[in-house]
Design a protein around this motif. Structure first.
Motif, PDB file in Angstrom:
ATOM      1  N   GLN A   1       0.955  -1.266   0.025  1.00  0.00           N
ATOM      2  CA  GLN A   1       0.131  -0.037  -0.102  1.00  0.00           C
ATOM      3  C   GLN A   1       0.677   1.204   0.040  1.00  0.00           C
ATOM      4  O   GLN A   1       0.378   2.291  -0.333  1.00  0.00           O
ATOM      5  CB  GLN A   1      -0.965   0.036   1.191  1.00  0.00           C
ATOM      6  N   ALA A   2       2.075   1.252   0.493  1.00  0.00           N
ATOM      7  CA  ALA A   2       3.107   2.276   0.383  1.00  0.00           C
ATOM      8  C   ALA A   2       4.322   1.676   0.157  1.00  0.00           C
ATOM      9  O   ALA A   2       4.592   0.374   0.297  1.00  0.00           O
ATOM     10  CB  ALA A   2       2.815   3.085   1.719  1.00  0.00           C
ATOM     11  N   ILE A   3       5.424   2.711   0.075  1.00  0.00           N
ATOM     12  CA  ILE A   3       6.682   2.299   0.089  1.00  0.00           C
ATOM     13  C   ILE A   3       7.728   3.098   0.944  1.00  0.00           C
ATOM     14  O   ILE A   3       7.520   3.958   1.084  1.00  0.00           O
ATOM     15  CB  ILE A   3       7.447   2.113  -1.419  1.00  0.00           C
ATOM     16  N   ILE A   4       8.387   2.192   1.757  1.00  0.00           N
ATOM     17  CA  ILE A   4       9.261   2.784   2.676  1.00  0.00           C
ATOM     18  C   ILE A   4      10.792   3.043   1.998  1.00  0.00           C
ATOM     19  O   ILE A   4      11.290   1.885   1.449  1.00  0.00           O
ATOM     20  CB  ILE A   4       9.716   1.986   3.831  1.00  0.00           C
ATOM     21  N   LEU A   5      11.395   4.061   1.962  1.00  0.00           N
ATOM     22  CA  LEU A   5      12.551   4.403   1.235  1.00  0.00           C
ATOM     23  C   LEU A   5      13.545   4.291   2.501  1.00  0.00           C
ATOM     24  O   LEU A   5      13.979   5.036   2.978  1.00  0.00           O
ATOM     25  CB  LEU A   5      12.694   5.963   0.864  1.00  0.00           C
ATOM     26  N   GLY A   6      13.975   2.948   2.573  1.00  0.00           N
ATOM     27  CA  GLY A   6      14.632   2.470   3.825  1.00  0.00           C
ATOM     28  C   GLY A   6      16.124   2.562   3.819  1.00  0.00           C
ATOM     29  O   GLY A   6      16.719   1.766   4.214  1.00  0.00           O
ATOM     30  N   CYS A   7      16.657   3.692   2.890  1.00  0.00           N
ATOM     31  CA  CYS A   7      18.041   3.919   2.828  1.00  0.00           C
ATOM     32  C   CYS A   7      18.149   5.240   2.818  1.00  0.00           C
ATOM     33  O   CYS A   7      17.456   6.000   1.922  1.00  0.00           O
ATOM     34  CB  CYS A   7      18.746   3.131   1.604  1.00  0.00           C
ATOM     35  N   THR A   8      18.859   6.079   3.428  1.00  0.00           N
ATOM     36  CA  THR A   8      18.947   7.592   3.489  1.00  0.00           C
ATOM     37  C   THR A   8      19.168   8.090   2.218  1.00  0.00           C
ATOM     38  O   THR A   8      19.301   9.392   2.157  1.00  0.00           O
ATOM     39  CB  THR A   8      19.643   7.847   4.697  1.00  0.00           C
ATOM     40  N   GLU A   9      19.973   7.406   1.381  1.00  0.00           N
ATOM     41  CA  GLU A   9      20.384   7.914   0.023  1.00  0.00           C
ATOM     42  C   GLU A   9      19.219   8.068  -0.999  1.00  0.00           C
ATOM     43  O   GLU A   9      19.432   8.497  -2.090  1.00  0.00           O
ATOM     44  CB  GLU A   9      21.530   7.175  -0.692  1.00  0.00           C
ATOM     45  N   ILE A  10      18.168   7.099  -0.719  1.00  0.00           N
ATOM     46  CA  ILE A  10      17.228   6.783  -2.006  1.00  0.00           C
ATOM     47  C   ILE A  10      16.525   8.084  -2.232  1.00  0.00           C
ATOM     48  O   ILE A  10      16.005   8.203  -3.599  1.00  0.00           O
ATOM     49  CB  ILE A  10      16.203   5.510  -1.727  1.00  0.00           C
ATOM     50  N   MET A  11      16.266   9.035  -1.310  1.00  0.00           N
ATOM     51  CA  MET A  11      15.523  10.250  -1.683  1.00  0.00           C
ATOM     52  C   MET A  11      16.207  10.973  -2.730  1.00  0.00           C
ATOM     53  O   MET A  11      15.464  11.860  -3.116  1.00  0.00           O
ATOM     54  CB  MET A  11      15.434  10.719  -0.379  1.00  0.00           C
ATOM     55  N   LEU A  12      17.730  10.691  -2.995  1.00  0.00           N
ATOM     56  CA  LEU A  12      18.372  11.421  -4.182  1.00  0.00           C
ATOM     57  C   LEU A  12      17.673  11.074  -5.383  1.00  0.00           C
ATOM     58  O   LEU A  12      17.799  11.862  -6.297  1.00  0.00           O
ATOM     59  CB  LEU A  12      19.621  11.072  -3.923  1.00  0.00           C
ATOM     60  N   LEU A  13      17.246   9.789  -5.603  1.00  0.00           N
ATOM     61  CA  LEU A  13      16.893   9.277  -6.744  1.00  0.00           C
ATOM     62  C   LEU A  13      15.371   9.158  -7.036  1.00  0.00           C
ATOM     63  O   LEU A  13      14.917   9.651  -8.085  1.00  0.00           O
ATOM     64  CB  LEU A  13      17.190   7.736  -6.865  1.00  0.00           C
ATOM     65  N   LEU A  14      14.515   9.186  -6.014  1.00  0.00           N
ATOM     66  CA  LEU A  14      12.993   9.068  -6.093  1.00  0.00           C
ATOM     67  C   LEU A  14      12.229  10.069  -5.501  1.00  0.00           C
ATOM     68  O   LEU A  14      12.712  10.896  -4.625  1.00  0.00           O
ATOM     69  CB  LEU A  14      12.606   7.857  -5.552  1.00  0.00           C
TER      70      LEU A  14
END
Length: 230
Positions: A191-204
């Motif tokens: 139902q949702a996605i956890i960006l569970g690496c603090t670098e992923i927000m750079l990409l998505l």
């Protein structure tokens, strides 16, 4: 305002984002001249990465405890580990210091629960996706059902983190690869996605997913601001 102790450098790309978010958040709440009171202990990530892939978690834990104690001795009132994966060492750190550790999974789970969701897909390093230290906390403390990608997709997500994102490389091809992984998690019922690496927000960002994305970096920093200004 309390002093926030940051255990960072894992990688410095996301630690810089923590610093920006903390200062921006304090300024937004307290006015244009306000900024966060914080201390940063920054590791050489090359050493951390080598020990991670060698499976030497005892040495990693010793280093993390040393960093936490140094921050406590320097005057920190609370601690943040500025990475999801190294929360594997969180229980040992909590036992070794006398100040609170704000666990990254807790504000993330609270935000998911507040949105009325309970079944989430998890992206992160192979350690975070495969081992139980993170998924188990989400499950046992917060009642979330956590779905992880299959083996091949986990390898893709992990490789992009270590080969690209920690070096500040943002590739359209990698963004497309992550989008495909997310789509398969959604098809599996997430139902949702956890960006569970603090670098992923750079990409998505939100447009890359058909379901909500929960950015652990932003949620962790926001919780730290709440604690520091309480």
């Amino acid at each position: 305002m309390k002093m926030v102790g940051l255990i960072g450098g894992m990688s410095w790309e996301s630690s810089a984002e923590y610093y920006r978010l903390l200062n921006q958040g304090v300024r937004d709440r307290w006015g244009p001249t306000a900024s966060a009171r914080c201390l940063l202990w920054s590791f050489d990530f090359a050493e951390i990465e080598r020990l991670q892939h060698a499976g030497d978690w005892d040495a990693l834990t010793e280093g993390m405890i040393d960093a936490a104690r140094r921050l406590e001795d320097a005057g920190a009132d609370l601690l943040l580990i500025c990475t999801n994966t190294m929360h594997r060492t969180a229980p040992a750190i909590e036992a070794a210091v006398g100040i609170p550790l704000l666990h990254i999974a807790d504000p993330t789970a609270a935000a998911i629960r507040a949105a009325g969701l309970s079944r989430v897909g998890l992206l992160g390093t192979a350690f975070t996706m495969k081992q139980d230290f993170y998924r188990g906390r989400l499950r046992d403390r917060h009642g979330l059902e956590v779905i992880v990608p299959p083996t091949e997709d986990r390898a893709t997500v992990h490789r992009i983190i270590y080969d690209e994102l920690i070096a500040g490389i943002v590739s359209p091809a990698s963004r497309d690869a992550y989008r495909a992984v997310i789509a398969r998690l959604v098809a599996a019922g997430a139902q949702a996605i956890i960006l569970g690496c603090t670098e992923i927000m750079l990409l998505l960002d939100a447009q890359d997913s058909a379901v909500p994305l929960f950015d652990t970096t932003a949620l962790h920093a926001r919780a730290a601001i709440d604690a520091a200004l309480a």
